[in-house]
Design a protein around this motif. Structure first.
Motif, short mmCIF file in Angstrom:
data_model
loop_
_atom_site.label_atom_id
_atom_site.label_comp_id
_atom_site.label_asym_id
_atom_site.label_seq_id
_atom_site.Cartn_x
_atom_site.Cartn_y
_atom_site.Cartn_z
N VAL A 97 3.48 2.81 1.26
CA VAL A 97 2.94 1.48 1.60
C VAL A 97 3.61 0.91 2.84
N LEU A 98 2.85 0.08 3.54
CA LEU A 98 3.42 -0.67 4.65
C LEU A 98 4.47 -1.64 4.09
N ILE A 99 5.56 -1.82 4.81
CA ILE A 99 6.55 -2.83 4.40
C ILE A 99 5.97 -4.20 4.76
N ALA A 127 -10.60 -11.56 -3.23
CA ALA A 127 -10.24 -10.17 -2.89
C ALA A 127 -9.14 -10.07 -1.85
N ASP A 128 -8.26 -9.09 -2.05
CA ASP A 128 -7.26 -8.71 -1.04
C ASP A 128 -7.60 -7.28 -0.64
N LEU A 129 -8.16 -7.12 0.55
CA LEU A 129 -8.62 -5.79 0.97
C LEU A 129 -7.53 -5.07 1.77
N THR A 131 -4.62 -3.66 0.08
CA THR A 131 -3.52 -4.41 -0.57
C THR A 131 -2.14 -3.77 -0.39
N GLY A 132 -2.09 -2.45 -0.14
CA GLY A 132 -0.79 -1.79 0.05
C GLY A 132 0.11 -2.00 -1.15
N SER A 133 1.26 -2.63 -0.94
CA SER A 133 2.22 -2.88 -2.02
C SER A 133 1.71 -3.92 -3.02
N VAL A 152 -7.86 -4.17 -3.38
CA VAL A 152 -8.49 -2.88 -3.05
C VAL A 152 -7.61 -2.09 -2.08
N ASP A 153 -7.51 -0.81 -2.29
CA ASP A 153 -6.91 0.06 -1.27
C ASP A 153 -7.54 1.44 -1.38
N VAL A 154 -7.62 2.10 -0.24
CA VAL A 154 -8.19 3.45 -0.22
C VAL A 154 -7.16 4.47 -0.70
N SER A 155 -5.89 4.11 -0.63
CA SER A 155 -4.81 5.06 -0.94
C SER A 155 -4.36 4.95 -2.40
N PRO A 156 -4.58 6.02 -3.20
CA PRO A 156 -4.11 5.98 -4.59
C PRO A 156 -2.58 5.85 -4.67
N GLY A 180 -10.72 2.55 -3.35
CA GLY A 180 -11.94 2.83 -2.61
C GLY A 180 -11.85 2.22 -1.22
N SER A 181 -12.90 2.47 -0.42
CA SER A 181 -12.88 2.01 0.96
C SER A 181 -13.50 0.61 1.07
N TRP A 182 -12.70 -0.33 1.52
CA TRP A 182 -13.11 -1.71 1.76
C TRP A 182 -14.01 -2.29 0.66
N PHE A 183 -15.31 -2.50 0.93
CA PHE A 183 -16.14 -3.20 -0.04
C PHE A 183 -16.70 -2.29 -1.14
N SER A 198 -7.40 -10.22 4.17
CA SER A 198 -7.05 -8.84 4.50
C SER A 198 -6.07 -8.78 5.66
N ASN A 199 -5.12 -7.88 5.51
CA ASN A 199 -4.27 -7.50 6.63
C ASN A 199 -4.60 -6.03 6.89
N PRO A 200 -5.68 -5.79 7.65
CA PRO A 200 -6.16 -4.41 7.79
C PRO A 200 -5.37 -3.66 8.87
N PRO A 201 -5.52 -2.34 8.94
CA PRO A 201 -4.92 -1.62 10.07
C PRO A 201 -5.61 -2.09 11.35
N TYR A 202 -4.81 -2.50 12.36
CA TYR A 202 -5.44 -3.06 13.57
C TYR A 202 -4.82 -2.57 14.87
N ARG A 221 0.30 6.08 8.41
CA ARG A 221 -0.61 5.95 9.54
C ARG A 221 -1.89 5.23 9.12
N GLN A 222 -2.31 5.50 7.90
CA GLN A 222 -3.52 4.88 7.36
C GLN A 222 -3.41 3.35 7.28
N ALA A 223 -2.17 2.86 7.26
CA ALA A 223 -1.96 1.41 7.19
C ALA A 223 -1.94 0.78 8.58
N LEU A 224 -1.90 1.61 9.62
CA LEU A 224 -1.70 1.09 10.98
C LEU A 224 -2.90 1.29 11.89
C1 LIG Z 1 -1.55 -3.13 7.35
S1 LIG Z 1 -1.58 -2.47 5.72
C2 LIG Z 1 -1.46 -3.96 4.75
C3 LIG Z 1 -0.75 -3.79 3.44
C4 LIG Z 1 -0.48 -5.12 2.71
N1 LIG Z 1 -1.71 -5.83 2.46
C5 LIG Z 1 0.45 -5.98 3.52
O1 LIG Z 1 0.00 -6.94 4.15
O2 LIG Z 1 1.65 -5.71 3.54
C6 LIG Z 1 -3.27 -1.96 5.57
C7 LIG Z 1 -3.67 -1.37 4.23
O3 LIG Z 1 -5.06 -1.03 4.31
C8 LIG Z 1 -5.28 0.17 3.60
N2 LIG Z 1 -6.51 0.80 4.11
C9 LIG Z 1 -6.69 1.56 5.21
N3 LIG Z 1 -7.97 1.96 5.29
C10 LIG Z 1 -8.62 1.43 4.23
C11 LIG Z 1 -9.95 1.47 3.76
N4 LIG Z 1 -10.90 2.18 4.40
N5 LIG Z 1 -10.27 0.81 2.63
C12 LIG Z 1 -9.32 0.11 1.95
N6 LIG Z 1 -8.04 0.03 2.33
C13 LIG Z 1 -7.68 0.68 3.47
C14 LIG Z 1 -4.03 0.99 3.87
O4 LIG Z 1 -3.88 2.00 2.90
C15 LIG Z 1 -2.95 -0.09 3.83
O5 LIG Z 1 -2.43 -0.22 2.53
#
Ligand SMILES: C[S@@+](CC[C@H](N)C(=O)[O-])C[C@H]1O[C@@H](n2cnc3c(N)ncnc32)[C@H](O)[C@@H]1O
Length: 295
Positions: A97-99, A127-129, A131-133, A152-156, A180-183, A198-202, A221-224
């Motif tokens: 998970v992202l810190i 919803a928190d899309l 969610t990571g940790s 929701v998170d895509v990563s088990p 699952g992925s997003w919605f 949401s704090n998505p990878p950006y 990497r998936q979090a970033l």
């Molecule tokens: C920047 S981290 C945010 C984690 C946490 N919400 C936080 O703020 O500390 C982005 C999160 O989005 C998840 N993620 C990436 N692609 C995704 C997708 N297609 N669907 C759902 N979650 C996804 C990642 O696994 C990661 O946990």
């Protein structure tokens, strides 16, 4: 182990040398203090009072090994300790998970402000899309008992960490973890969500190589990775949210420096979003974009 005072001398010498090494490596000196406090219960107060740590065995050996890994492998201290303090919570973290970052507290603050002026009935889905940790979902669930959080998170692997954190706070009934992925996992709540954060990878893919080693080598990497322009996930969150949000609901995302004006424009163009606002973090960076979805 020698006498308590010998141990204190040893620890003081180690601390002085670790502080120098931290400075040389560009690591915040507070990390040395945090490590000593977390692992040995030996913080500034104990030092001031001349209290030795109460551990058995060789208390310095583990600290020295963790510090060695911090310096040579650039592993973030939070992963080495397995915990982070965030928004008044103590959360488990692993490299899955992202810190959670201090600036993300702004997203929770903005959601909380909206919730204070928009009274929702008990069990309202929010919803928190990504969610990571589970940080954001847990903070919102704790502060707002009327909410049912859908995290929701895509990563088990990330969801396993979130599940442990949710259990630590006894929130299993109110924070539902969905893989699952997003919605995709939110179809049962189509048109019914009263809020989405949401704090998505950006981060644009090309910029990942220039991140500091702690992030580049150790955070998922998936979090970033936000795709070529960094906006792939943000675009989707703007475009698809109206299918899932109920009328008069909240929408907010975290963004990186420079992305907020684009997000605000896209919200405007998509339609249905009002009170579009950009919020700056403590460093003055435009960090969160929020809106009221009227439907
Ligand atoms: C920047 S981290 C945010 C984690 C946490 N919400 C936080 O703020 O500390 C982005 C999160 O989005 C998840 N993620 C990436 N692609 C995704 C997708 N297609 N669907 C759902 N979650 C996804 C990642 O696994 C990661 O946990």
């Amino acid at each position: 182990m020698g006498s308590p005072s010998a141990l204190v001398q040893q620890l003081l010498a180690w601390r002085a040398q670790a502080l120098q090494a931290a400075q040389a490596a560009g690591i915040p000196p507070q990390e040395v203090e945090l490590l000593l406090r977390e692992r040995l219960g030996w913080g500034s107060l104990e030092r001031l009072l001349g209290r030795p740590p109460t551990l058995q065995g060789d208390p310095l050996a583990e600290v020295e090994e963790l510090w060695r890994r911090r310096l040579t492998e650039r592993i973030p201290l939070q992963y080495l300790l397995g915990r982070v303090e965030w928004a008044g919570l103590s959360l488990r973290v692993t490299p899955a998970v992202l810190i959670p970052r201090p600036e993300t507290e702004l997203l929770v603050e903005q959601a909380s402000l909206w919730l204070q002026s928009n009274l929702l009935p008990p069990g309202s889905p929010f919803a928190d899309l990504g969610t990571g940790s589970g940080a954001i979902a847990i903070a919102l669930a704790q502060g707002h008992p009327q909410l049912q959080l859908l995290a929701v998170d895509v990563s088990p692997e990330a969801l396993a960490v979130a599940a442990a954190n949710v259990a630590d706070y006894h929130l299993q009934e109110r924070v539902k973890l969905l893989q699952g992925s997003w919605f995709a996992p939110l179809d049962p709540w189509r048109g019914r969500l009263r809020g989405l954060v949401s704090n998505p990878p950006y981060i644009p893919t090309g910029e990942l190589a220039y991140l500091m080693p702690e992030v580049r080598l150790h955070e998922p990497r998936q979090a970033l990775d936000g795709g070529e322009d960094g906006l792939v996930h943000l675009r989707l969150l703007i475009q698809k949210a109206p299918d899932y949000l109920a009328p008069n609901s909240f929408w907010a995302v975290e963004v990186m420096q420079g992305q907020a004006p684009w997000v605000a424009e896209q919200l405007q163009a998509r339609g249905g979003y009002q009170q579009i606002q950009v919020h700056r973090d403590l460093a003055g960076i435009e960090r969160v974009v929020s809106a009221h979805f009227v439907g």
